[in-house]
Design a protein around this motif. Structure first.
Motif, PDB file in Angstrom:
ATOM      1  N   TYR A  54       0.841  -1.203   0.000  1.00  0.00           N
ATOM      2  CA  TYR A  54       0.000   0.000   0.000  1.00  0.00           C
ATOM      3  C   TYR A  54       0.877   1.254   0.000  1.00  0.00           C
ATOM      4  CZ  TYR A  54      -2.656   3.846   2.047  1.00  0.00           C
ATOM      5  OH  TYR A  54      -3.185   5.072   2.311  1.00  0.00           O
ATOM      6  N   ASN A  55       1.858   1.275   0.887  1.00  0.00           N
ATOM      7  CA  ASN A  55       2.732   2.446   0.965  1.00  0.00           C
ATOM      8  C   ASN A  55       3.534   2.631  -0.315  1.00  0.00           C
ATOM      9  OD1 ASN A  55       2.587   3.807   3.712  1.00  0.00           O
ATOM     10  ND2 ASN A  55       2.660   1.660   4.255  1.00  0.00           N
ATOM     11  N   ASN A  56       4.106   1.549  -0.840  1.00  0.00           N
ATOM     12  CA  ASN A  56       4.921   1.655  -2.049  1.00  0.00           C
ATOM     13  C   ASN A  56       4.100   2.035  -3.270  1.00  0.00           C
ATOM     14  OD1 ASN A  56       7.296   1.036  -0.710  1.00  0.00           O
ATOM     15  ND2 ASN A  56       7.256  -1.117  -1.264  1.00  0.00           N
ATOM     16  N   VAL A  57       2.882   1.566  -3.351  1.00  0.00           N
ATOM     17  CA  VAL A  57       2.063   1.799  -4.540  1.00  0.00           C
ATOM     18  C   VAL A  57       1.305   3.110  -4.465  1.00  0.00           C
ATOM     19  CG1 VAL A  57       0.074   0.924  -5.842  1.00  0.00           C
ATOM     20  CG2 VAL A  57       1.861  -0.644  -5.105  1.00  0.00           C
ATOM     21  N   ALA A 149      -8.683   0.485  -6.784  1.00  0.00           N
ATOM     22  CA  ALA A 149      -7.940   1.723  -7.032  1.00  0.00           C
ATOM     23  C   ALA A 149      -7.895   2.027  -8.534  1.00  0.00           C
ATOM     24  CB  ALA A 149      -6.523   1.606  -6.478  1.00  0.00           C
ATOM     25  N   GLU A 150      -7.681   1.009  -9.357  1.00  0.00           N
ATOM     26  CA  GLU A 150      -7.661   1.229 -10.808  1.00  0.00           C
ATOM     27  C   GLU A 150      -9.033   1.698 -11.308  1.00  0.00           C
ATOM     28  OE1 GLU A 150      -4.153  -1.766 -12.364  1.00  0.00           O
ATOM     29  OE2 GLU A 150      -6.170  -2.589 -12.125  1.00  0.00           O
ATOM     30  N   ILE A 151     -10.091   1.097 -10.788  1.00  0.00           N
ATOM     31  CA  ILE A 151     -11.448   1.522 -11.168  1.00  0.00           C
ATOM     32  C   ILE A 151     -11.689   2.966 -10.727  1.00  0.00           C
ATOM     33  CG2 ILE A 151     -13.906   1.162 -10.676  1.00  0.00           C
ATOM     34  CD1 ILE A 151     -13.201  -1.895 -10.580  1.00  0.00           C
ATOM     35  N   PHE A 152     -11.287   3.288  -9.505  1.00  0.00           N
ATOM     36  CA  PHE A 152     -11.467   4.655  -9.012  1.00  0.00           C
ATOM     37  C   PHE A 152     -10.824   5.677  -9.943  1.00  0.00           C
ATOM     38  CE2 PHE A 152      -9.267   8.134  -6.815  1.00  0.00           C
ATOM     39  CZ  PHE A 152     -10.368   8.934  -6.543  1.00  0.00           C
ATOM     40  N   LEU A 153      -9.634   5.376 -10.419  1.00  0.00           N
ATOM     41  CA  LEU A 153      -8.925   6.335 -11.270  1.00  0.00           C
ATOM     42  C   LEU A 153      -9.621   6.565 -12.605  1.00  0.00           C
ATOM     43  CD1 LEU A 153      -5.252   5.374 -10.401  1.00  0.00           C
ATOM     44  CD2 LEU A 153      -6.539   7.382  -9.628  1.00  0.00           C
ATOM     45  N   THR A 167      -2.364  17.351  -8.133  1.00  0.00           N
ATOM     46  CA  THR A 167      -2.357  15.903  -7.909  1.00  0.00           C
ATOM     47  C   THR A 167      -2.006  15.083  -9.152  1.00  0.00           C
ATOM     48  OG1 THR A 167      -4.748  15.890  -8.277  1.00  0.00           O
ATOM     49  CG2 THR A 167      -3.994  15.967  -5.976  1.00  0.00           C
ATOM     50  N   ALA A 168      -1.870  15.718 -10.293  1.00  0.00           N
ATOM     51  CA  ALA A 168      -1.656  14.991 -11.550  1.00  0.00           C
ATOM     52  C   ALA A 168      -0.406  14.109 -11.506  1.00  0.00           C
ATOM     53  CB  ALA A 168      -1.565  15.974 -12.724  1.00  0.00           C
ATOM     54  N   ALA A 169       0.690  14.615 -10.997  1.00  0.00           N
ATOM     55  CA  ALA A 169       1.923  13.820 -10.960  1.00  0.00           C
ATOM     56  C   ALA A 169       1.769  12.621 -10.028  1.00  0.00           C
ATOM     57  CB  ALA A 169       3.099  14.690 -10.527  1.00  0.00           C
ATOM     58  N   LYS A 175      -0.636   5.242 -11.080  1.00  0.00           N
ATOM     59  CA  LYS A 175      -1.000   4.378 -12.211  1.00  0.00           C
ATOM     60  C   LYS A 175       0.156   3.463 -12.598  1.00  0.00           C
ATOM     61  CE  LYS A 175      -4.593   7.230 -14.333  1.00  0.00           C
ATOM     62  NZ  LYS A 175      -4.961   8.029 -15.521  1.00  0.00           N
ATOM     63  N   VAL A 176       1.353   4.008 -12.639  1.00  0.00           N
ATOM     64  CA  VAL A 176       2.537   3.199 -12.955  1.00  0.00           C
ATOM     65  C   VAL A 176       2.741   2.137 -11.877  1.00  0.00           C
ATOM     66  CG1 VAL A 176       5.063   3.263 -13.173  1.00  0.00           C
ATOM     67  CG2 VAL A 176       3.651   4.977 -14.340  1.00  0.00           C
ATOM     68  N   ASN A 177       2.615   2.528 -10.613  1.00  0.00           N
ATOM     69  CA  ASN A 177       2.801   1.597  -9.504  1.00  0.00           C
ATOM     70  C   ASN A 177       1.754   0.491  -9.518  1.00  0.00           C
ATOM     71  OD1 ASN A 177       4.903   3.223  -8.691  1.00  0.00           O
ATOM     72  ND2 ASN A 177       3.778   4.190  -7.028  1.00  0.00           N
TER      73      ASN A 177
END
Length: 187
Positions: A54-57, A149-153, A167-169, A175-177
C-alpha cells in the motif's frame, strides 16, 4: 548497550531510512505473520505485506516526503517507536508508530495519527483520504484493493485528480505503480 538493543535500534534505523527514501523493502518485516493497526480506521489488523505494498504503490506517490525526527527503543518492553513528520507539500501530518519485533524483523506496528487531518482541503490530502477509503475498506486484500484503485482512477473523481495540477503527478505515479503491482501479481 546489549546486542539485542543494538539489533533493535539497527532495525529502527533501517525503518527510518525506508520512510525517508519513500520505499519499503519486504525483508525488514514479518510480512506473512505480522500486522499493522491504525487509529485512522479501526482495530482491524492489516497484514504487513499489504502495509508495505500500500505504501509503495499509493501513499509514497502522494506524499512529498517523510522526516523522521526520532526513533527509540525501550529495552524493558522490547518495543520501539518512530516519530514521523509526513509532508503533503504545505500540509504536515505528525504521526507516531509503536513497533514490536520478531526474530530479526518488525512484526507488529501500531500507528497513531489525527484522523481529522484527512478532513482538510489540500488536494493531496483529499486524494490520500480517498486512497485510505479504497485500500482500507477492501478488507486488506491486495488484489481487490488494486482493482478498486484502478477503477477509481477511471471515475469522474479519479479523472478530476488526474487533471488537477496539484495531484496529476501523484496520480501518474500511482497508475505506474498499480500496473507494476498487477504485473507482479500475475507472475
Amino acid at each position: 548497550m546489549t546486542d539485542l538493543a543494538n539489533d533493535r535500534l539497527e532495525l529502527l534505523a533501517r525503518f527510518r531510512t525506508m520512510y525517508e527514501q519513500c520505499h519499503f523493502d519486504l525483508d525488514l518485516f514479518d510480512v506473512d505473520g505480522g500486522h499493522l493497526q491504525t487509529t485512522l480506521s479501526d482495530d482491524a489488523k492489516m497484514p504487513l505485506r499489504f502495509f508495505v505494498e500500500y505504501n509503495n504503490v499509493w501513499w509514497f506517490a502522494i506524499i512529498t516526503g517523510v522526516t523522521v525526527p526520532s526513533i527509540g527503543y525501550d529495552a524493558e518492553t522490547d518495543t520501539g517507536s518512530i516519530v514521523l513528520d509526513i509532508h503533503y507539500e504545505g500540509d504536515l501530518l505528525r504521526a507516531m508508530q509503536h513497533v514490536h519485533f520478531g526474530d530479526g524483523v518488525i512484526d507488529k506496528i501500531r500507528t497513531y495519527a489525527s484522523s481529522s487531518f484527512f478532513a482538510g482541503h489540500s488536494p493531496l490530502v483529499r486524494l490520500d483520504a480517498r486512497g485510505n477509503s479504497i485500500w482500507l475498506e477492501t478488507g486488506y486484500d491486495l488484489e481487490s484493493s488494486r482493482r478498486t484503485a484502478e477503477i477509481f482512477l477511471e471515475t469522474p473523481l479519479g479523472k478530476y485528480f488526474a487533471e488537477l495540477p496539484a495531484t496529476a503527478a501523484a496520480v501518474e505515479r500511482i497508475k505506474v505503480n498499480l500496473a507494476d503491482l498487477r504485473e507482479r501479481s500475475a507472475r
